[in-house]
Design an enzyme around this catalytic site. Structure first.
Site, PDB file in Angstrom:
ATOM      1  N   ALA A 147       0.832  -1.208   0.000  1.00 52.21           N
ATOM      2  CA  ALA A 147       0.000   0.000   0.000  1.00 52.21           C
ATOM      3  C   ALA A 147       0.867   1.258   0.000  1.00 52.21           C
ATOM      4  O   ALA A 147       0.554   2.236  -0.680  1.00 52.21           O
ATOM      5  CB  ALA A 147      -0.942   0.002   1.207  1.00 52.21           C
ATOM      6  N   HIS A 148       1.972   1.236   0.754  1.00 50.72           N
ATOM      7  CA  HIS A 148       2.892   2.380   0.727  1.00 50.72           C
ATOM      8  C   HIS A 148       3.379   2.637  -0.695  1.00 50.72           C
ATOM      9  O   HIS A 148       3.382   3.765  -1.182  1.00 50.72           O
ATOM     10  CB  HIS A 148       4.111   2.113   1.623  1.00 50.72           C
ATOM     11  CG  HIS A 148       3.909   2.500   3.050  1.00 50.72           C
ATOM     12  ND1 HIS A 148       3.164   1.758   3.926  1.00 50.72           N
ATOM     13  CD2 HIS A 148       4.366   3.568   3.763  1.00 50.72           C
ATOM     14  CE1 HIS A 148       3.177   2.346   5.114  1.00 50.72           C
ATOM     15  NE2 HIS A 148       3.888   3.445   5.039  1.00 50.72           N
ATOM     16  N   ARG A 149       3.775   1.544  -1.352  1.00 52.14           N
ATOM     17  CA  ARG A 149       4.324   1.691  -2.694  1.00 52.14           C
ATOM     18  C   ARG A 149       3.274   2.252  -3.649  1.00 52.14           C
ATOM     19  O   ARG A 149       3.548   3.161  -4.419  1.00 52.14           O
ATOM     20  CB  ARG A 149       4.815   0.321  -3.189  1.00 52.14           C
ATOM     21  CG  ARG A 149       5.690   0.433  -4.398  1.00 52.14           C
ATOM     22  CD  ARG A 149       6.649  -0.711  -4.484  1.00 52.14           C
ATOM     23  NE  ARG A 149       6.083  -1.751  -5.338  1.00 52.14           N
ATOM     24  CZ  ARG A 149       6.708  -2.890  -5.621  1.00 52.14           C
ATOM     25  NH1 ARG A 149       7.872  -3.146  -5.087  1.00 52.14           N
ATOM     26  NH2 ARG A 149       6.151  -3.769  -6.409  1.00 52.14           N
TER      27      ARG A 149
END
Lengths: 216, 289
Positions: free
Chosen positions: A56-58
């Site tokens: 999700a960060h990416r």
């Protein structure tokens, strides 16, 4: 208050020695509230926290860097390094487990993530590094830990699984929007002065390692 | 002869009880750690973890949301009548994922796509050993990713001897820091080869914390490592403290003269391990080691 004024005040207060305190915060969290926390303080958060792990960060950063927006505005919210156990019961998602995951994996993203989303709180476990601490200092955010593996204890604070985005990433990596009440006790481990509890402990352990290696 | 249904029932029970219940010896060790720690910070972490372990049993929920990668160590008696266990174990894991529930943790390494049911190519991971007799012993260890990531294999220079072994165990736990959810348990596999040292290290984690290696010298090594590791001061959840490690178990095998493999397997405090024994008449018992 103009932002320059806030910065000046912060520089002063970072030098003050303060007793550990307990705070109850509600999302959205203001910069002022984020900046008053110090390593060792205990925090309970109520409101909206959004889970975000590696994938999700990416994806959030990929979207923002293309000029697009993630499905939820994260400004002034708290993200939670967590892959919960969830199951649909009837029409509603229900959480069956939700302790934190190892934050260190997100170190490669977090500084940029804080800068570009405007989150105020990162919740996880196991500590984070210099890049995160630097971003927290610059943008006014903090990192707090929940005891790792305390899965059942964590979901006691979850009132409702409000929403989910990116289920194509799989259950652990999706972004779960959780409505929480008094989620904690969270231990402040990096503050907006850049102080870092786990780094301190690691430096001390490094000295002790060198001593013990001499006597084995 | 045991029916497949009966076998599946027993294996499901094994997966369930292992996923929910912290072994008694580990819970005891956590409570002892709480007594030993002096700092309020370290004690608060342990207090939460002990409370969580008790809540999990009470509410029949997984001890940790990271319900691990399912791995089975099978000791299959030569005369046990069922041979092909993979499809049976896959069904059990699918059912457990749905019903307990477990978190689906099995993803394609190239695309990251989650299979959704904890079954995938070579998962559950199976280790087979054929042993004399007509019983089947199934050891189950669902290990979380946090403590898997800090495990290490070292191929050290044999001339460094056991001092070299001690050094790499210490370095592993130091570098792991707060990441594997301390207080941790450390399994060490000495010798064998580059693959087998890790298998030994992982299998060592099935040993109870109050059991030492039967070899007196190795038992002493375990004690020495435990005390040296706890002098690092990492403490519960890495907040600083006296108890970083709850126990050290060492297993070993003969090695090649040119190689000294050392596998160091770090295990979080939520050390889930379970053993079930199936007899050829279809009866079974769950043994929590």
């Amino acid at each position: 208050m103009p932002s320059l004024g806030v910065m000046d005040l912060t520089k002063l207060s970072c030098l003050e020695v303060m007793d550990m305190a307990e705070y109850r915060l509600e999302t959205p969290i203001s910069e002022e509230d984020a900046r008053k926390l110090r390593v060792g303080d205990i925090v309970y958060i109520s409101g909206i926290i959004v889970t975000a792990r590696d994938a999700a960060h990416r994806r959030v950063l990929e979207l923002l860097n293309k000029g697009e927006k993630p499905p939820i505005d994260l400004k002034d919210l708290a993200i939670y390094h967590c892959g919960p156990v969830v199951k649909k019961v009837g029409e509603e998602w229900q959480a069956f487990g939700g302790g934190p995951t190892t934050s260190a994996r997100m170190e490669i993203f977090e500084g940029e993530f804080i800068e570009k989303t405007g989150i105020r709180a990162v919740i996880g476990k196991g500590g984070m590094g210099d890049k995160t601490a630097e971003a927290m200092k610059r943008f006014g955010a903090f990192y707090a830990t929940f005891p790792g593996g305390a899965s059942v204890l964590a979901i006691k604070a979850v009132k409702r699984v409000k929403d989910v985005f990116w289920l194509d990433l799989g259950m652990p990596e999706a972004m779960w929007v959780l409505e929480v009440e008094n989620f904690g006790p969270l231990l402040v481990a990096i503050d907006s002065c850049g102080d870092n509890l786990h780094k301190r402990i690691s430096q001390q352990a490094s000295e002790r390692l060198n001593e013990v290696l001499k006597r084995i | 002869m045991p029916s497949v249904e009966k076998l599946e029932e027993g294996l499901f029970q094994l997966v369930k009880v292992t996923s929910v219940k912290l072994p008694d010896d580990v819970l005891e060790a956590m409570k002892k750690a709480y007594e030993i720690e002096e700092s309020e910070l370290a004690r608060s972490q342990l207090k939460a973890l002990i409370k969580n372990a008790e809540l999990a049993v009470k509410e029949k929920l997984p001890l940790c949301q990271d319900t691990g990668t399912p791995a089975f160590f099978l000791e299959l008696g030569e005369d046990f009548p069922i041979r092909n266990l993979r499809p049976i174990l896959e069904r059990v894991i699918r059912k457990a994922t749905q019903e307990i529930p477990l978190r689906p943790n099995t993803v394609d390494p190239f695309t990251g796509k989650n299979s959704g049911d904890n079954v995938g190519r070579f998962v559950p991971i199976l280790h087979y050993e054929i042993v004399p007799g007509d019983e089947l012993v199934v050891k189950f260890m669902p290990k979380g990713g946090g403590s898997a990531n800090t495990s290490k294999l070292y191929m050290i220079t044999p001339g460094l001897g056991i001092r070299g072994v001690k050094e790499v165990v210490l370095r592993t736990v130091f570098e792991a820091g707060a990441k594997p959810c301390p207080p941790i348990i450390v399994g060490v596999g000495i010798g064998g080869a580059e693959d087998f040292a890790m298998v030994l290290a992982k299998k060592a984690l099935f040993r109870r914390l109050d059991e030492r290696n039967p070899d007196e010298e190795i038992a002493k090594l375990e004690e020495e490592l435990l005390s040296a590791l706890n002098s690092l001061g990492i403490g519960p959840m890495g907040v600083g403290g006296k108890v970083t490690v709850l126990g050290v178990s060492v297993e070993w095998a003969y090695r090649h003269p040119a190689s000294l493999p050392v596998g160091v397997c770090t295990m979080c405090w939520a050390s889930r391990r379970g053993i079930a024994k199936f007899r050829s008449d279809g009866s079974y018992e769950i043994i929590m080691p």
